[in-house]
Enzyme design. Structure first.
Site, PDB file in Angstrom:
ATOM      1  CD  GLU A  38      82.668  53.296 -29.810  1.00  0.00           C
ATOM      2  OE1 GLU A  38      82.932  52.262 -29.171  1.00  0.00           O
ATOM      3  OE2 GLU A  38      82.780  53.399 -31.046  1.00  0.00           O
ATOM      4  NE  ARG A 267      85.121  45.425 -18.190  1.00  0.00           N
ATOM      5  CZ  ARG A 267      85.135  45.898 -19.446  1.00  0.00           C
ATOM      6  NH1 ARG A 267      86.221  45.781 -20.172  1.00  0.00           N
ATOM      7  NH2 ARG A 267      84.073  46.464 -19.950  1.00  0.00           N
ATOM      8  CE  LYS A 277      79.562  50.238 -24.506  1.00  0.00           C
ATOM      9  NZ  LYS A 277      80.235  51.367 -25.147  1.00  0.00           N
TER      10      LYS A 277
END
Length: 559
Positions: A38, A267, A277
């Site tokens: 994104e 992850r 983020k």
RNA sequence: AGGGAUAUGGCCAAGUGGUAAGGCAUCUGGUUUUGAUCCAGUGUACCGCAGGUUCGAAUCCUGCUAUCCCUGCCA
């Protein structure tokens, strides 16, 4: 036999096993993956893991990997991010299939698929507000309740949905929901929202739309449209796989055995840094670092500026592997990967970062000699570089002690001999200090018969220190980086900013060889005995070098 | 009576019933004009715990424990 693609030699992982199995069973004829960021932030080393996985799989199986911007939330996204992401993926050395894709490319198709669900009685426009929706959803232990709008007829829903698209409803007034199961143990299956109203300008589609699809709706369909075979994502999407499957299985175009399937891997968590983020944004916004590409950041652009190479990041990804275990990776693995790369490719140079003067008293005044030093001692093919030797030199403060502290001390001390790297053996005679007692100058003598050879009398000189000739040396700034945080898992802290490492950047002013005058930006060098450095890619009007990583040091810890 | 996952040496990670790969780290030697590199060597792994099946289990079964994820009109 079949001429289907086979994986090249790589460490195995569970995803490769799945692909091998799928290919063997003829489920697919080829492999297509995708990397779907994104555009709401800069890519970091965790994304690099995913990029290497997805693009690497495509390379190895002679398939293709799409770069697709998952741009379904215009409120949070920006072109600055899409540009940086493209740059980072390219820099890592990967090629995406065909044109760059955007989920927003498919907005019209998404709309049609939503209509299909409405017609099948599988989606409805719901006028519950956000708070009511939450109440109706129930809890982890209690089933939810059906929305009062759940049984609206398809015809009416169609009209309502058209009106949503036409801007006939305010933000938050209504949403399109899938009709699944309000009692499901998967919260994401309790009639998930498919579309919401947002009067927001989109970086790709402008003001064309005022309804935007949700991730769960857009992602699986995008995969379907693009013919993705293996849709790889991280562990937190495991529950979402149920809606991924439900949607594709209820849409005529995609309910086929060779549709995309989602698989989840863990992850990356790296010690002494953060990967979320939110936290990265916070570090940038609060000016605790010098932007997204601050060399201390785990962002790809930051690591690039720091001096990490694409090869080292790809190697790192390979070393850590792919699994489903929640893990915390030590920095040591990353550092080993960059050292292994740079050790073979980086030209050697000498730099003095905390200079003191060294005067060679038996060397003729006003004279300077040229020396051809190897660019890489283990690789003659890299050629020679010119360095200088003369009466006045700089050496590092740490390389001289008036008195050797112990027998193992291999540096310079009064009455001790040491090799000046690439040049002569010298012996310290005396030294001077300033008013504060800091050493300013060391006086020594040199043995003229030791350039490029050992002393004829057979005496052994173990220590080697580096230097730079004073009249030819160029002033330079060195930025010595350390871990950004003082604790292995800063994300676990209540206030992660409180645990920032105040010593994460130390700036030093010293000298480099004259040959470094035109060092290209991002070019890696090994400053011998000091570490790997590269020319800063932002400040270029003077010599600024970033320390990528120190040399392995098996000495300092046990002294 | 929520559900979904995961547990293999300090850190990653192979292994899919036949008696525990590899990498990083550690430690020990050797080479070395980088205390680097390189070379050689270095680990009692109760394979989360407890039972069970089997000639044989990290791998199969049962029970338990720990950790992570899920109640955005974020992704």
């Amino acid at each position: 036999m079949s001429n289907k693609p086979e994986a090249i030699e790589r460490p195995v992982n569970f995803i490769r096993n799945i692909i091998n199995d799928d290919l063997a069973k003829n489920k697919y004829q080829s492999v297509r993956t995708r990397f779907p960021p994104e555009p709401n932030g800069y890519l970091h080393i965790g994304h690099a893991k995913s990029i290497c996985l997805n693009f690497g799989l495509a390379e190895d199986y002679q398939g293709e990997c799409n770069l697709r911007f998952d741009d379904t939330n215009p409120a949070k996204e920006d072109m600055e991010y899409v540009e940086s992401i493209k740059r980072d993926v390219q820099w890592l050395g990967f090629k995406w299939a065909g044109d760059i894709k955007y989920s927003s490319n498919y907005f019209e198709k998404f709309y049609q698929y939503a209509v299909e669900l409405i017609n099948k009685g599988l989606a409805y426009v719901c006028f519950l507000n956000a708070e009511e929706t939450r109440e109706y959803r129930g809890s982890l232990k209690e089933p939810g309740k059906n929305s009062p709008y759940r049984d609206t007829s398809p015809e009416e829903n169609l009209a309502l949905f058209e009106k949503m698209r036409a801007g006939g409803f305010k933000e938050g007034e209504c949403v399109l929901r899938a009709k699944i199961d309000m009692a499901s143990s998967f919260m994401c299956m309790r009639d998930p929202t498919l579309y919401r109203v947002r009067f927001e300008t989109h970086h790709q589609t402008g003001d064309k739309w005022c309804i935007y699809p949700m991730y769960d709706f857009a992602h699986c369909i995008s995969d379907g449209i693009e013919g993705v075979t293996h849709s790889l994502c991280t562990l937190e999407f495991q529950d979402n796989r149920r809606i991924y499957d439900w949607l594709l299985d209820h849409l005529d175009d995609f309910s086929r055995p060779d549709r995309p399937f989602q698989y989840e891997f863990s992850r990356l968590n790296l010690e002494y840094t953060v990967m979320s983020k939110r936290m990265l944004h916070q570090l940038v916004n609060d000016k605790l670092v010098d932007g997204w590409d601050d060399p201390r950041m785990p962002t790809i652009s930051g690591m690039r500026r720091r001096g990490y190479t694409p090869a080292s990041l790809r190697d790192f990804a390979e070393r850590i592997g792919i699994s489903k275990v929640d893990s915390m990776t030590e920095m040591g693995i990353l550092e080993a990967a960059i050292r292994d790369d740079l050790n073979v490719v980086a030209p050697r140079t000498m730099a003095v970062m905390d200079p003191i003067k060294l005067v060679v008293e038996n060397y003729p005044e006003g004279e300077v000699e040229s020396i051809q030093a190897p660019v890489h001692p283990q690789n003659e093919a890299m050629g020679k570089r010119e360095i200088f030797f003369g009466r006045e030199l700089y050496i590092d403060r740490a390389d001289f002690e008036p008195e050797a502290p112990n027998r193992k001390f291999m540096r310079l001390a009064i009455d001790k001999e040491v090799r000046l790297r690439n040049a002569y053996i010298i012996k310290a005679e005396r030294y001077e200090t300033d008013a504060d007692g800091n050493i300013t100058t060391v006086y020594c003598s040199y043995d003229p018969d030791t350039r490029g050879k050992n002393p004829a009398d057979g005496r052994k000189v173990k220590g080697v220190i580096h230097f730079v000739e004073a009249t030819k040396a160029l002033p330079a700034e060195f930025r010595v980086y350390d871990r950004l945080f003082t604790v292995p898992n800063p994300a676990k802290e209540t206030d992660f900013e409180a645990v920032l490492n105040p010593g994460s950047l130390i700036t030093k002013n010293g000298f480099v060889e004259p040959g470094m005058a035109d060092a290209p930006v991002e070019q890696a060098y090994q400053c011998e005995r000091e570490g790997y450095f590269c020319r800063d890619n932002k400040i270029t009007d003077r010599l600024v070098f970033n320390r990528t990583v120190a040399l392995r040091d098996t000495w300092s810890q046990n002294k």
